[in-house]
Design a protein around this motif. Structure first.
Motif, PDB file in Angstrom:
ATOM      1  N   ASP A 401       0.807  -1.241  -0.069  1.00 37.56           N
ATOM      2  CA  ASP A 401       0.082   0.034   0.162  1.00 37.56           C
ATOM      3  C   ASP A 401       0.909   1.266  -0.040  1.00 37.56           C
ATOM      4  OD1 ASP A 401      -2.174  -1.523   0.148  1.00 37.56           O
ATOM      5  OD2 ASP A 401      -2.539  -1.470   2.245  1.00 37.56           O
ATOM      6  N   ASP A 402       2.040   1.172   0.902  1.00 34.86           N
ATOM      7  CA  ASP A 402       2.905   2.450   0.874  1.00 34.86           C
ATOM      8  C   ASP A 402       3.614   2.829  -0.327  1.00 34.86           C
ATOM      9  OD1 ASP A 402       4.302   0.400   1.028  1.00 34.86           O
ATOM     10  OD2 ASP A 402       5.463   0.834   2.992  1.00 34.86           O
ATOM     11  N   ALA A 403       3.474   2.027  -1.136  1.00 33.34           N
ATOM     12  CA  ALA A 403       4.378   2.139  -2.634  1.00 33.34           C
ATOM     13  C   ALA A 403       3.336   2.570  -3.682  1.00 33.34           C
ATOM     14  CB  ALA A 403       5.171   0.989  -2.962  1.00 33.34           C
ATOM     15  N   LEU A 404       1.961   2.554  -3.612  1.00 27.95           N
ATOM     16  CA  LEU A 404       1.350   2.745  -4.700  1.00 27.95           C
ATOM     17  C   LEU A 404       1.442   4.079  -5.180  1.00 27.95           C
ATOM     18  CD1 LEU A 404      -2.037   1.195  -3.665  1.00 27.95           C
ATOM     19  CD2 LEU A 404      -0.669   0.285  -5.267  1.00 27.95           C
ATOM     20  N   GLU A 405       1.544   5.276  -4.387  1.00 24.49           N
ATOM     21  CA  GLU A 405       1.589   6.683  -4.898  1.00 24.49           C
ATOM     22  C   GLU A 405       3.076   6.736  -5.246  1.00 24.49           C
ATOM     23  OE1 GLU A 405       0.117  10.106  -6.215  1.00 24.49           O
ATOM     24  OE2 GLU A 405      -0.969   8.283  -5.434  1.00 24.49           O
ATOM     25  N   THR A 406       4.010   6.248  -4.540  1.00 28.26           N
ATOM     26  CA  THR A 406       5.435   6.617  -4.684  1.00 28.26           C
ATOM     27  C   THR A 406       5.610   6.233  -6.257  1.00 28.26           C
ATOM     28  OG1 THR A 406       6.031   4.777  -3.445  1.00 28.26           O
ATOM     29  CG2 THR A 406       5.880   6.872  -2.367  1.00 28.26           C
ATOM     30  N   ARG A 413      10.850   2.356  -9.297  1.00 21.68           N
ATOM     31  CA  ARG A 413      10.578   1.020 -10.223  1.00 21.68           C
ATOM     32  C   ARG A 413       9.969   0.242  -9.206  1.00 21.68           C
ATOM     33  NH1 ARG A 413      16.391  -0.179 -12.292  1.00 21.68           N
ATOM     34  NH2 ARG A 413      15.326  -2.026 -13.325  1.00 21.68           N
ATOM     35  N   LEU A 414       8.932  -0.680 -10.171  1.00 25.05           N
ATOM     36  CA  LEU A 414       8.300  -1.725  -9.483  1.00 25.05           C
ATOM     37  C   LEU A 414       9.139  -2.941  -8.975  1.00 25.05           C
ATOM     38  CD1 LEU A 414       5.486  -1.991 -12.071  1.00 25.05           C
ATOM     39  CD2 LEU A 414       5.497  -0.802  -9.923  1.00 25.05           C
ATOM     40  N   SER A 439      -5.013   9.922 -12.591  1.00 17.97           N
ATOM     41  CA  SER A 439      -4.203   8.725 -12.525  1.00 17.97           C
ATOM     42  C   SER A 439      -3.828   8.308 -11.269  1.00 17.97           C
ATOM     43  CB  SER A 439      -2.801   9.020 -13.297  1.00 17.97           C
ATOM     44  OG  SER A 439      -1.981   9.931 -12.711  1.00 17.97           O
ATOM     45  N   ARG A 440      -4.241   7.112 -10.867  1.00 18.92           N
ATOM     46  CA  ARG A 440      -3.924   6.463  -9.613  1.00 18.92           C
ATOM     47  C   ARG A 440      -3.765   4.923  -9.878  1.00 18.92           C
ATOM     48  NH1 ARG A 440      -9.822   6.729 -10.195  1.00 18.92           N
ATOM     49  NH2 ARG A 440     -10.803   5.085 -10.016  1.00 18.92           N
ATOM     50  N   LEU A 441      -2.955   4.363  -8.974  1.00 20.41           N
ATOM     51  CA  LEU A 441      -2.606   2.867  -8.551  1.00 20.41           C
ATOM     52  C   LEU A 441      -3.481   2.163  -7.857  1.00 20.41           C
ATOM     53  CD1 LEU A 441       1.189   3.274  -8.849  1.00 20.41           C
ATOM     54  CD2 LEU A 441      -0.458   2.636 -10.653  1.00 20.41           C
ATOM     55  N   GLU A 442      -3.986   1.044  -8.028  1.00 22.62           N
ATOM     56  CA  GLU A 442      -4.973   0.300  -7.172  1.00 22.62           C
ATOM     57  C   GLU A 442      -4.383  -1.126  -7.139  1.00 22.62           C
ATOM     58  OE1 GLU A 442      -8.811   0.848  -8.214  1.00 22.62           O
ATOM     59  OE2 GLU A 442      -9.005   2.893  -7.704  1.00 22.62           O
ATOM     60  N   HIS A 443      -4.821  -1.854  -5.957  1.00 20.01           N
ATOM     61  CA  HIS A 443      -4.849  -3.390  -5.921  1.00 20.01           C
ATOM     62  C   HIS A 443      -5.576  -4.021  -7.121  1.00 20.01           C
ATOM     63  CE1 HIS A 443      -1.899  -3.192  -2.698  1.00 20.01           C
ATOM     64  NE2 HIS A 443      -2.829  -2.313  -1.945  1.00 20.01           N
ATOM     65  N   SER A 444      -5.214  -4.808  -7.990  1.00 23.50           N
ATOM     66  CA  SER A 444      -6.180  -5.300  -8.928  1.00 23.50           C
ATOM     67  C   SER A 444      -6.891  -6.551  -8.361  1.00 23.50           C
ATOM     68  CB  SER A 444      -5.053  -5.651  -9.997  1.00 23.50           C
ATOM     69  OG  SER A 444      -6.000  -6.627 -10.961  1.00 23.50           O
ATOM     70  N   LEU A 449      -1.132  -5.434  -9.974  1.00 24.31           N
ATOM     71  CA  LEU A 449      -1.380  -4.041  -9.856  1.00 24.31           C
ATOM     72  C   LEU A 449      -2.508  -3.422 -10.951  1.00 24.31           C
ATOM     73  CD1 LEU A 449      -0.032  -1.323  -8.604  1.00 24.31           C
ATOM     74  CD2 LEU A 449       1.299  -1.071 -10.561  1.00 24.31           C
ATOM     75  N   SER A 450      -3.294  -2.399 -10.483  1.00 25.25           N
ATOM     76  CA  SER A 450      -4.336  -1.949 -11.532  1.00 25.25           C
ATOM     77  C   SER A 450      -3.906  -0.425 -11.546  1.00 25.25           C
ATOM     78  CB  SER A 450      -5.500  -2.072 -10.676  1.00 25.25           C
ATOM     79  OG  SER A 450      -6.621  -1.439 -11.481  1.00 25.25           O
ATOM     80  N   VAL A 451      -3.510  -0.060 -12.739  1.00 26.16           N
ATOM     81  CA  VAL A 451      -3.347   1.346 -13.290  1.00 26.16           C
ATOM     82  C   VAL A 451      -4.777   1.969 -13.710  1.00 26.16           C
ATOM     83  CG1 VAL A 451      -2.261   2.987 -14.301  1.00 26.16           C
ATOM     84  CG2 VAL A 451      -0.887   0.779 -13.639  1.00 26.16           C
TER      85      VAL A 451
END
Length: 459
Positions: A401-406, A413-414, A439-444, A449-451
């Motif tokens: 979770d803490d890496a989604l925005e960064t 890098r992933l 734009s946002r990142l979520e758990h798929s 990952l879900s972009v």
């Protein structure tokens, strides 16, 4: 001399303005409408007053015929007098006359020594209106009819005449009053129109003053306090100003970042030139770093951030990107499931769309195990602009979770074990922001990952 030269130019400039065009068009149409209306009213009044005269003369004609009788000596007489004082007043303007071939005319006292001209050579058994010259130069309207009385087999020409001067004067007075009334209406209408145009166009002049204030730096935006008709224009101008500010800020940031990024490699190369060590790998490493920084900023500088005119077919571009990703990661045998309404179009440049979707689909291909899902969904309009949601999911390991925005930060890098510069998602966010999207990142739901991207739609 100067005033004479500039006056026509001032007039031309005025009539080229929006105010001048509105006033000129309204003046032309109102003048034409008032002229036509005035003519119709004048014609209607003239017709009415003449019809009234004709009806009055017709009644007198019927009265004369009804009161006529033949005496024992064969002379035409009236059994009762015609009750109108003007028939006995000389040259009063009201006359009657009965004529017969070979006999003197039987006429009203108002004719005095004048006799109405009667053409007895032609018969007029129907009521006929003519104009004749009367006593003292009067213009008479004459009603004539030939009548055969029951007591005699002779033909009598009955005539009733009335001076037209009275109705002519009435028509002139009416036309004069009508002209004054229509002129007053035109003047009042023109004043009302000038007031209306000045009041109605005041917001446009306010927009001009606001834009001047924005250019001079006194204001930042037009704001929202505008009439409903001008709100969309004000919103679009504010959106354009915001986009231009982003472009300027982005250019300044890129220049600063590039200068800062190149400072260290240049310092290292300068030191090595001054104190050569012969280490070729050090040179290559610093040159590669400089090349990466330059390529990154060149990519970001190419972001258009504006509409493409006709729009870009999203389904067609996704199909091409899908084939490219499938070839790039053919060793994984990826299953790419794509759902997109075929008519949907992206309101932007093809290069920007490829940069956005290509980056996130490439990342999805890197980390996916076997499956990628691409979903495109139209969204309701927002601030008179249409958007759609583009979602790319993979079944990889995902991120905390803490890496989604960064991950959107430059250089993040992933997975450090997977090749890449970490610039892709940063460029994606830059482009999306320039188009006014999100734009946002979520758990798929697939586990990875879900972009999620919100992009403008062309309608």
């Amino acid at each position: 001399m100067t005033e004479t030269a500039t006056a026509p130019e001032t007039g031309r400039r005025f009539f080229k303005s929006l105010t001048g065009r509105l006033l000129l068009a309204a003046a032309i149409w109102s003048s034409a409408s008032l002229l036509i209306g005035g003519y119709v009213l004048s014609f209607a009044f003239r017709s009415y007053i003449q019809m009234d005269m004709d009806e009055r003369m017709g009644v007198l004609m019927d009265t004369m015929v009804g009161a006529s009788e033949i005496s024992t000596d064969g002379v035409l007489r009236f059994s009762r007098p015609l009750f109108d004082q003007r028939f006995v007043t000389p040259y009063s303007g009201m006359y009657w006359q009965v004529s017969e071939e070979g006999q003197p005319a039987f006429r009203s006292r108002s004719l005095w020594d004048h006799e109405l001209e009667a053409d007895l050579s032609s018969r007029r058994f129907a009521l006929t209106f003519t104009e004749k010259e009367g006593p003292e130069g009067q213009v008479l309207r004459v009603l004539e009819q030939d009548v055969i009385l029951p007591e005699a087999d002779r033909i009598f020409r009955y005539m009733v005449a009335e001076d037209t001067a009275e109705i002519t004067d009435a028509i002139k007075r009416f036309d004069g009053l009508l002209l004054v009334a229509l002129t007053t209406i035109f003047v009042m209408f023109s004043l009302a129109l000038i007031t209306q145009v000045r009041y109605g166009l005041r917001p446009l002049r306010s927009i001009g003053r606001k834009l001047s204030a924005i250019r001079s730096g006194k204001e930042a935006r037009l704001g929202e306090d505008w009439p409903e008709d001008l709100k969309p224009l004000a919103e679009e101008i504010d959106g354009l100003l915001e986009q231009n500010e982003k472009l300027v800020d982005r250019a300044r940031t890129h220049v600063g970042n590039l200068a800062h990024a190149l400072k260290t490699p240049l310092s290292v190369l300068r030191n090595e030139i001054q104190n050569p060590t012969g280490d070729q790998r050090l040179y290559e490493k610093q040159l590669r770093a400089m090349e990466d920084h330059i390529n990154h900023h060149l990519k970001r500088a190419r972001i258009a951030g504006g509409g493409s005119g006709k729009g870009l077919a999203v389904y067609d571009r996704l199909q091409k990107l899908e084939r490219a990703i499938a070839i790039m990661y053919k060793d994984k045998n990826l299953i790419i499931d794509m759902t997109c309404p075929s008519p949907l179009k992206f309101d932007g440049e093809k290069e920007d769309f490829d940069e956005i979707v290509g980056n996130i689909m490439e990342n999805a291909g890197k980390f996916a195990v076997s499956r990628i899902e691409v979903r495109v969904t139209p969204l309701p309009e927002k601030r008179n602009r249409a958007f759609f949601e583009l979602r790319v999911d993979d079944d990889g390991k995902g991120v905390p979770d803490d890496a989604l925005e960064t991950l959107f930060e430059r250089g993040k890098r992933l997975d450090e074990h997977v090749p890449g510069t970490g610039l892709g998602l940063a460029i994606v966010r830059d482009i999306v922001d320039m188009y006014g999207g999100q734009s946002r990142l979520e758990h798929s739901p697939l586990g990875g990952l879900s972009v999620v991207l919100i992009l403008p739609e062309k309608r």
